[in-house]
Structure formats: structure tokens, C-alpha cells
Design a protein around this motif. Structure first.
Motif, PDB file in Angstrom:
ATOM      1  N   CYS A   1       0.841  -1.204   0.000  1.00 30.79           N
ATOM      2  CA  CYS A   1       0.000   0.000   0.000  1.00 30.79           C
ATOM      3  C   CYS A   1       0.877   1.256   0.000  1.00 30.79           C
ATOM      4  CB  CYS A   1      -0.922  -0.019   1.211  1.00 30.79           C
ATOM      5  SG  CYS A   1      -2.201   1.259   1.184  1.00 30.79           S
TER       6      CYS A   1
ATOM      7  N   GLN B   1       2.669   1.543  -3.300  1.00 27.89           N
ATOM      8  CA  GLN B   1       1.760   1.491  -4.453  1.00 27.89           C
ATOM      9  C   GLN B   1       2.163   0.380  -5.427  1.00 27.89           C
ATOM     10  OE1 GLN B   1       0.952   5.311  -6.223  1.00 27.89           O
ATOM     11  NE2 GLN B   1       0.715   6.318  -4.235  1.00 27.89           N
TER      12      GLN B   1
ATOM     13  N   LEU C   1      -5.177  -0.245  -1.603  1.00 34.97           N
ATOM     14  CA  LEU C   1      -5.469   1.194  -1.628  1.00 34.97           C
ATOM     15  C   LEU C   1      -5.479   1.810  -0.232  1.00 34.97           C
ATOM     16  CD1 LEU C   1      -8.423   1.214  -4.194  1.00 34.97           C
ATOM     17  CD2 LEU C   1      -6.032   1.818  -4.635  1.00 34.97           C
ATOM     18  N   SER C   2      -6.128   1.128   0.722  1.00 35.62           N
ATOM     19  CA  SER C   2      -6.260   1.705   2.062  1.00 35.62           C
ATOM     20  C   SER C   2      -6.707   0.627   3.036  1.00 35.62           C
ATOM     21  CB  SER C   2      -7.292   2.845   2.066  1.00 35.62           C
ATOM     22  OG  SER C   2      -8.593   2.337   1.794  1.00 35.62           O
TER      23      SER C   2
ATOM     24  N   ASP D   1      -9.521   0.037   5.830  1.00 38.63           N
ATOM     25  CA  ASP D   1     -10.842   0.558   6.191  1.00 38.63           C
ATOM     26  C   ASP D   1     -11.299  -0.099   7.480  1.00 38.63           C
ATOM     27  OD1 ASP D   1     -10.674   1.793   3.769  1.00 38.63           O
ATOM     28  OD2 ASP D   1     -12.365   0.766   2.845  1.00 38.63           O
TER      29      ASP D   1
ATOM     30  N   PRO E   1      -7.907   6.244  -2.866  1.00 39.40           N
ATOM     31  CA  PRO E   1      -8.037   5.478  -1.622  1.00 39.40           C
ATOM     32  C   PRO E   1      -9.339   5.764  -0.895  1.00 39.40           C
ATOM     33  CG  PRO E   1      -5.973   6.709  -1.679  1.00 39.40           C
ATOM     34  CD  PRO E   1      -6.774   7.161  -2.839  1.00 39.40           C
TER      35      PRO E   1
END
Length: 232
Positions: A91, A94, A118-119, A121, A167
Motif C-alpha cells: 500500500c 503502491q 489502496l487503504s 478501512d 483510496p
């Protein structure tokens, strides 16, 4: 902290915040009618508690003054710290990574995916990884961290036409109806609790499906092995 140091700090605060504090001999009290600043509001206190900030340094309240208990229903860690380290690294840098993931589709025994993280959560009590599935034209999916069995470096190049998604997540706004069986008081408290504004709920798009399952009559696919627990 020494008594003299604490006294100096209190004196400095009284001088700086004369609109809020006053000295009465050795005591420091709030000015009559003064409104507390946002950082001392009850809203700020609850937001800190909700974020897990429960120390005296965060809340200004000792454990014996305001006992706070946090109960977790789930263990959010993947199957090893190495797995999480590779996901975080992919992440941050990238890059793509391959994961072995166990979904809740019937008969799923774990399958490998090529993804671009991406992220992270947090949805309710559960941590997830938002990522783009390279085998499905970069579609954004979420993967429950605790269901990731393994993660391996991905040596394959990312497709040239690949476009990295944001993201964040787009907001979804839809009209909802409260159950007609609710009393007026129930309707008021639930409208506030569920953040219903003028008959609409606005949420990040990837939260919507589970929000509807939890609070509304949303349906899961028949292909999902759910619920995982059955009452005896």
C-alpha cells in the motif's frame, strides 16, 4: 509532576484562558456561564473514546472517575504479522501483491488474487483492506483482514492501462423509510442515531450493503454461507 510545576501550569492557564477559568485561592474554577472550548466538549470526549483514546492524558478523567470498557467481537489480525507487513508495504509503495483469501461463498477453501492495495478501512468492529482486483480490470473490492491467509510479493508487471483508484470512496445517498411500527420517540432517536437527514442516508459506497443488511431488509446472496454461527 511536582506540586510547584503543576501550580505554575495552572497559573499560566488561568492567565491565558481568563474567559474560561478563574482563581479562588488555591482552587481553579470555571467562570460562571463560560462555555467549554470544543476540545473540552462532551462530543469531543465521546469521539476520543470511540477512537480508543481513553488515557487520562486524552480525556482528563481517571479510570476511577469514568471507567471505560471496550469489547471486541472479532480478532482483526491476518494469519501472521508478515502478511500484514506485506500488505502495508504494498500500500505504501503502491505496488501489487498476491493474497490468499477465504471469502464467504459456499465451498470457498481459499483462492489467490492479484491486487493493488489502496487503504485500510475500519467498518464497525472489523478491519478491511480496500484494493483493486487486477484480474477483474481493477475493480475495487474490500477484503476482511482476518480472512487473508497469506500474502506474497507480486513480480508480474501491472498492466499499462491500469488506473489507480482513489483510496477514498464515493458517497452514496439514498432515501430510506423508517418502520411504521416505531413510536414517534423511537423514530426520532433512530433518525439521529442512523444519521438520517430529510429522509436520506449518506454513506461511503462500500459501506452501504452491510449497513442495509444490519439496519434494513437488505438481502445476502444465496451463494454466501452466512450466518457463520447457528443457535443451539
Amino acid at each position: 509532576m511536582s506540586t510547584s510545576k503543576a501550580t505554575q501550569l495552572l497559573a499560566s492557564e488561568v492567565q491565558t484562558r481568563g474567559d474560561l477559568l478563574r482563581r479562588e485561592g488555591y482552587l481553579v474554577r470555571k467562570q460562571l456561564g463560560a462555555k467549554p472550548p470544543p476540545c473540552a466538549s462532551m462530543k469531543d470526549l465521546l469521539e476520543k473514546l470511540d477512537a480508543g483514546l481513553t488515557r487520562f492524558a486524552d480525556t482528563g478523567l481517571r479510570d476511577d472517575e469514568l471507567p471505560v470498557n471496550t469489547w471486541h467481537w472479532t480478532d482483526n489480525m491476518p494469519h501472521s504479522e508478515e502478511v500484514l507487513a506485506r500488505l502495508v508495504s504494498a500500500c505504501v509503495n503502491q505496488r501489487s501483491v498476491q493474497i490468499q483469501y477465504v471469502g464467504m461463498q459456499r465451498g470457498d477453501a481459499g483462492h489467490w488474487l492479484r491486487i493493488v492495495p489502496l487503504s485500510l478501512d475500519k467498518m464497525g468492529d472489523q478491519w478491511r483492506l480496500a484494493a483493486q482486483d487486477l484480474e477483474k480490470e481493477g475493480a475495487v473490492r474490500t477484503y476482511v483482514l482476518a480472512r487473508i491467509l497469506a500474502a506474497e510479493h507480486d513480480d508480474q508487471p501491472i498492466p499499462r492501462k491500469f488506473v489507480r483508484a482513489s483510496p477514498g470512496d464515493s458517497q452514496k445517498r439514498e432515501a430510506v423509510r423508517l418502520n411504521p411500527g416505531l413510536t414517534d420517540v423511537q423514530r426520532r432517536v433512530l433518525a439521529r442515531e442512523l444519521r438520517i437527514k430529510d429522509g436520506y442516508v449518506t454513506l461511503p459506497a462500500r459501506c452501504w450493503h452491510e449497513f442495509m443488511i444490519r439496519f434494513a431488509d437488505g438481502q445476502r446472496s444465496d451463494n454466501i454461507a452466512w450466518p457463520p454461527l447457528l443457535s443451539s
